[in-house]
Scaffold this active site. Structure first.
Site, mmCIF file in Angstrom:
data_model
loop_
_atom_site.group_PDB
_atom_site.id
_atom_site.type_symbol
_atom_site.label_atom_id
_atom_site.label_comp_id
_atom_site.label_asym_id
_atom_site.label_seq_id
_atom_site.Cartn_x
_atom_site.Cartn_y
_atom_site.Cartn_z
ATOM 1 N N LYS A 180 -3.737 1.428 11.717
ATOM 2 C CA LYS A 180 -4.762 0.957 11.904
ATOM 3 C C LYS A 180 -6.248 1.085 11.179
ATOM 4 O O LYS A 180 -6.426 -0.371 10.513
ATOM 5 C CB LYS A 180 -5.006 1.451 13.101
ATOM 6 N N SER A 205 -0.186 6.455 13.437
ATOM 7 C CA SER A 205 -0.872 6.312 14.257
ATOM 8 C C SER A 205 -2.084 5.703 13.435
ATOM 9 O O SER A 205 -2.998 5.083 14.186
ATOM 10 C CB SER A 205 -0.287 6.670 15.530
ATOM 11 N N HIS A 235 -12.985 8.173 10.390
ATOM 12 C CA HIS A 235 -12.331 8.579 11.427
ATOM 13 C C HIS A 235 -11.886 9.636 11.824
ATOM 14 O O HIS A 235 -12.532 10.332 11.254
ATOM 15 C CB HIS A 235 -10.642 8.240 11.263
ATOM 16 N N ARG A 241 4.490 7.804 23.046
ATOM 17 C CA ARG A 241 4.786 9.412 22.533
ATOM 18 C C ARG A 241 3.932 10.048 23.817
ATOM 19 O O ARG A 241 4.133 11.342 24.012
ATOM 20 C CB ARG A 241 3.880 9.605 20.997
ATOM 21 N N ASP A 290 1.859 -0.067 16.631
ATOM 22 C CA ASP A 290 1.076 1.912 17.002
ATOM 23 C C ASP A 290 1.043 1.051 18.470
ATOM 24 O O ASP A 290 0.839 2.928 18.708
ATOM 25 C CB ASP A 290 -0.257 1.765 16.143
#
Length: 440
Positions: free
Chosen positions: A198, A194, A92, A179, A172
């Protein structure tokens, strides 16, 4: 906690908000209830916005962040790749300008028999989306069923880049949208929960995080990026996912291409053994990190780029999702070249203005529902440290609408500099954060 509460609900949102607002630690049952009640619609957007602001101002303890993340995972499905018969490793990135690393990285890692479940997203604002880039390829589709995804990883392809299903961490998705409009995006506990909710729900065995800092990054300050990296590594470790992070420099655009179709072209160059040095460097560094977590620390990833194996996997991966890897990519109708005004050395190219300029050209979107122009973007001809002469091209703006060029050029005012001395060369990878670092 005390306070009025509705019959049938064990806690009251006002009490949870007040506890965090006053700097306290929210007990696990109350925190889990808050996430669940918000997902169900019992806790209102206004109440959750107040809670998010209290977190932004007061922070959270490590165990609170763990509980928050776990509660968000519990709001939806949890996938498992246990039946694949292969180790699974994901990556990620926190996002940046010209960050196309997922494209060459996923097939490269898959060469070594490791499955790569790369669930990706779309861009918003100046940071590009992996799915937007890949949709430049004729026929390629992002939406896969779980069955298609598993089959692609289990077979000869071994890697998949696709859209995440709506069933992963729906809490999320709801909180992220809130947000975005309440000024609480930058809260590290909320960013970390967040991202990690996932990734953990996805079910991967291991995860490598590319946490960027600098002008074009979400976290511009390296200390804040380090804190985020440590928090996420700790969350992954606590959840049984082997997790490490690299802190990488995003003060200058990554590579020479900023956009969608042009970033695909650059990724293919890397897969062919070429491409810009910084893109190759980061691709190789992340591949080594991923393969080390999969138990293959000695894998020769550079050889797999140079001998065509990674390219073969790329072609197979694109075909598996109905794309044509040999098809022509979109090309722009209009271009505008910016040239050097003097002789000298390029001393600076700030990533953020270039990202904003590409967005204004149509490569990104201002709202989630906006389309992107796949041919729009910027192609750099030089990078910091390169010597130039007056009149030499520095970069080219591309798009389908010439009227967009003026606003893009406005964004680039003062974004680059030509001086007399080259800046000091620095590695794109600055630090490595391990589970021991994350535990701090």
């Amino acid at each position: 906690m005390t306070g009025a509460q509705t019959k049938g609900e064990p806690f009251d949102a006002i009490d949870v908000i007040r506890a965090k607002r006053e700097g306290g630690t929210v007990p696990e049952p109350e925190l889990r209830w808050m996430v669940d009640a918000y997902t169900r619609g019992y806790v209102s957007d206004a109440q959750m916005a107040s809670f998010a602001m209290a977190i932004f101002q007061r922070g959270m303890e490590r165990d609170e962040i763990r509980v928050l993340t776990d509660a968000m995972i519990a709001s939806g499905e949890r996938m498992s790749f246990a039946d694949l018969g292969k180790r699974t490793v994901d990556k990620h990135s926190t996002g940046g300008v010209g960050d196309k690393i997922t494209l060459p990285l996923a097939p490269l890692v898959a060469v070594f028999g490791v499955a790569v479940p790369q669930l990706s997203g779309r861009g918003l604002g100046h940071t590009g989306g992996t799915l937007d880039k890949l949709e430049s390829i004729p026929g390629w589709r992002a939406a896969l069923s779980n069955e298609e995804m598993f089959a692609q990883m289990q077979g000869d392809v071994g890697a998949v880049i696709c859209a995440a299903g709506s069933g992963l961490a729906p809490a999320d998705k709801k909180l992220y949208a809130l947000r975005d409009v309440t000024g609480t995006v930058e809260a590290i506990p909320l960013i970390a929960s967040s991202i990690m909710s996932k990734k953990i729900a996805e079910g991967t065995d291991a995860l490598v995080l590319d946490v960027k800092f600098g002008s074009g990054a979400f976290m511009q300050d390296i200390d804040r990026a380090r804190e985020l990296a440590r928090t996420m590594v700790a969350l992954g470790t606590d959840s049984g996912v082997a997790t490490t992070a690299l802190l990488t420099d995003m003060n200058t655009p990554l590579g020479l291409a900023i956009g969608n179709a042009n970033e695909v072209r650059e990724s293919v160059e890397v897969l062919a053994g070429g491409g810009p040095a910084d893109v190759r460097e980061l691709t190789v560094a992340l591949a080594r990190e991923m393969l080390a977590l999969a138990g293959l620390p000695d894998a020769d990833v550079e050889a797999a780029l140079d001998d065509g194996r990674a390219m073969d996997r790329w072609n197979a991966m694109i075909r598996a999702q109905d794309g044509d890897p040999g098809a022509a990519l979109p090309t722009p109708r209009e271009t505008h070249v910016v040239t050097a005004e003097r002789d000298g050395v390029v001393t600076r190219m700030d990533a953020l203005p270039f990202g904003i300029a590409a967005w204004r050209l149509g490569a990104g979107r201002a709202r989630a529902e906006d389309p992107v122009i796949h041919a729009a973007g910027i192609d750099l001809a030089v990078k910091p440290g390169d010597r130039v002469t007056a009149g030499q091209p520095l970069f080219t703006l591309s798009g389908d609408d010439e009227s967009r060029f003026s606003r893009a050029l406005d964004a680039l005012g003062g974004a680059y500099e030509i001086g007399d001395a080259a800046p000091a060369a620095q590695s794109i990878v600055r630090e490595r954060i391990t589970a021991e670092e994350g535990a701090r």
